[in-house]
Design an enzyme around this catalytic site. Structure first.
Site: not given
Ligand code: PLP
Length: 402
Positions: A186, A212
């Site tokens: 991730d 992000k």
């Molecule tokens: N994984 C991590 C470590 C994150 O910080 C985030 C978002 O804050 C996500 C997954 C999920 O990302 P998204 O909401 O863009 O799918």
């Protein structure tokens, strides 16, 4: 850097310290999105008219750029809605097809909910076991000895969205492959800040979000090793994912199109290309964490959550005697935006004995002066709250005496 982001021309007073949630957009990304809609808009893949061919070309270039960004090939890049969408895709497609009852899926206590819930759902569906790698008080994973022959899939954050810890992914990937397990990373918090090389990281899947990375919302990237993607079934049907549709049956396109059902996310993908190139040009400007850490460490009643030696630009903390929501509200009154609450990582916070925390995270537009204003404001809040705690404990002592 700040000048490249129009939002700060419109709001010069804003100190934005929530880039880990979502990052603001530089002019080049906004221009790319606007140009596509104003000058080049058309659907992709389907038509022979020239605007559609041009849009298809731009969409393919975006895929090639995302591939270069993670050091993969374009056919290994699937455009998704974001990290959450990408992880769910793997859990539903790879998980439900290749994992068997009794197999172990290994994640960790530091994961974002987006890398927990899809695996809970998949494990329940399959009859597999979900295991967690524990984390020590510094926020470092104690992963050695946790990957066993029963482990079939490991899914871990590259960088924690709470502690900021950069995990030793390549080492973990090697250990996973030694027992025949696959590794998903991730990369939501890593892609905006670290150079990503999926070959060096030894991962099978890598997921991240465009928004992000200074790109638009609604677009994300899933890298998957070619042979794995080829063996995986689609999770959604319709649109350009088909090769031939009969009344009884359908054959599918090879990856990546097999996983991009419906009209793709064209404009955001094209703007994401600009965003990724912007990161590549400016990554070295990401330098504020050591200074911000030093300033926050000097605040007596403040505790930093996550003190690993290798961290992304994320500082999570709490201050004795004041709730994180109050800290964030008081900072907001000074136009300083930080995140507060469970940070989408309830198991991690519980591990630190918390239900909520405050988090500051930094992007390319932040400055040393902003860190100073933030740290000064926090110092003031901490001093006031410790005074309030002393007064209230004196009052309750007097009440008890009465
Ligand atoms: N994984 C991590 C470590 C994150 O910080 C985030 C978002 O804050 C996500 C997954 C999920 O990302 P998204 O909401 O863009 O799918």
């Amino acid at each position: 850097m700040r000048d490249e982001f129009p939002i700060f021309r419109n709001h010069p007073e804003w100190i934005y310290l929530d880039s880990a949630a979502t990052a603001h957009k530089p002019q080049c990304v906004i221009d790319a999105l606007a140009k596509f809609y104003a000058e080049d808009y058309a659907t992709v893949h389907r038509a022979v008219y020239r605007p559609s061919l041009k849009a298809t070309e731009q969409y393919n270039e975006a895929r090639a750029t995302a591939a270069r960004f993670v050091h993969a090939t374009a056919e290994e890049i699937i455009f998704t809605r974001g990290t959450t969408d990408a992880i769910n895709l793997v859990a539903q497609s790879y998980g439900r097809t290749f994992l068997k009852p009794g197999d172990e899926i290994l994640i960790s206590e530091m994961e974002h909910h987006s890398n927990i819930v899809p695996w809970q759902m998949a494990a329940k569906y399959i009859g597999a076991h979900l295991r967690y790698i524990p984390m020590n008080d510094q926020g470092i994973l104690e992963w050695k000895g946790r990957i066993t022959p029963k482990t079939k899939l490991v899914s871990l954050a590259h960088v924690s969205n709470v502690t900021g810890t950069i995990n030793p992914i390549a080492e973990i990937g090697k250990a996973a492959h030694a027992v025949g397990a696959k590794l998903l990373v991730d990369g939501a918090q890593a892609a905006p800040h670290l150079k990503i090389d999926v070959q060096e990281l030894q991962c099978d899947f890598y997921a991240f979000s465009g928004h992000k990375c200074y790109g638009p919302t609604g677009i994300g990237v899933l890298y998957g090793k070619k042979a794995l993607l080829e063996a995986m079934p689609p999770v959604q049907g319709g649109g350009d994912m088909i090769e031939r549709v009969e009344l009884e049956n359908t054959t599918y396109q090879p990856p990546p199109l097999r996983f991009e059902a419906g009209t793709p996310i064209i404009g955001p993908a094209i703007a994401l290309k600009e965003a990724l190139e912007f990161i590549e040009r400016h990554r070295e400007a990401d330098f504020l964490l050591p200074y911000a850490t030093e300033r926050l460490q000097a605040i007596p009643s403040l505790r930093i959550i996550g003190t690993a030696p290798h961290k992304g630009p994320i500082l999570t903390f709490d201050i004795e005697g004041i709730h994180p929501l109050d800290i964030a509200t008081l900072l907001d009154l000074k136009n300083i935006a930080i995140r507060s609450g469970h940070l989408c990582a309830q198991p991690l916070l519980r591990k630190f004995g918390l239900t909520a925390a405050a988090r500051a995270s930094f992007g390319l537009y932040n400055t040393r002066e902003e860190v100073d204003q933030f740290a000064d404001a926090l110092t003031e809040i901490a001093i006031k709250s410790s005074r309030d705690v002393r007064v209230s404990s004196r009052c309750s002592h007097k009440q008890e005496q009465r």
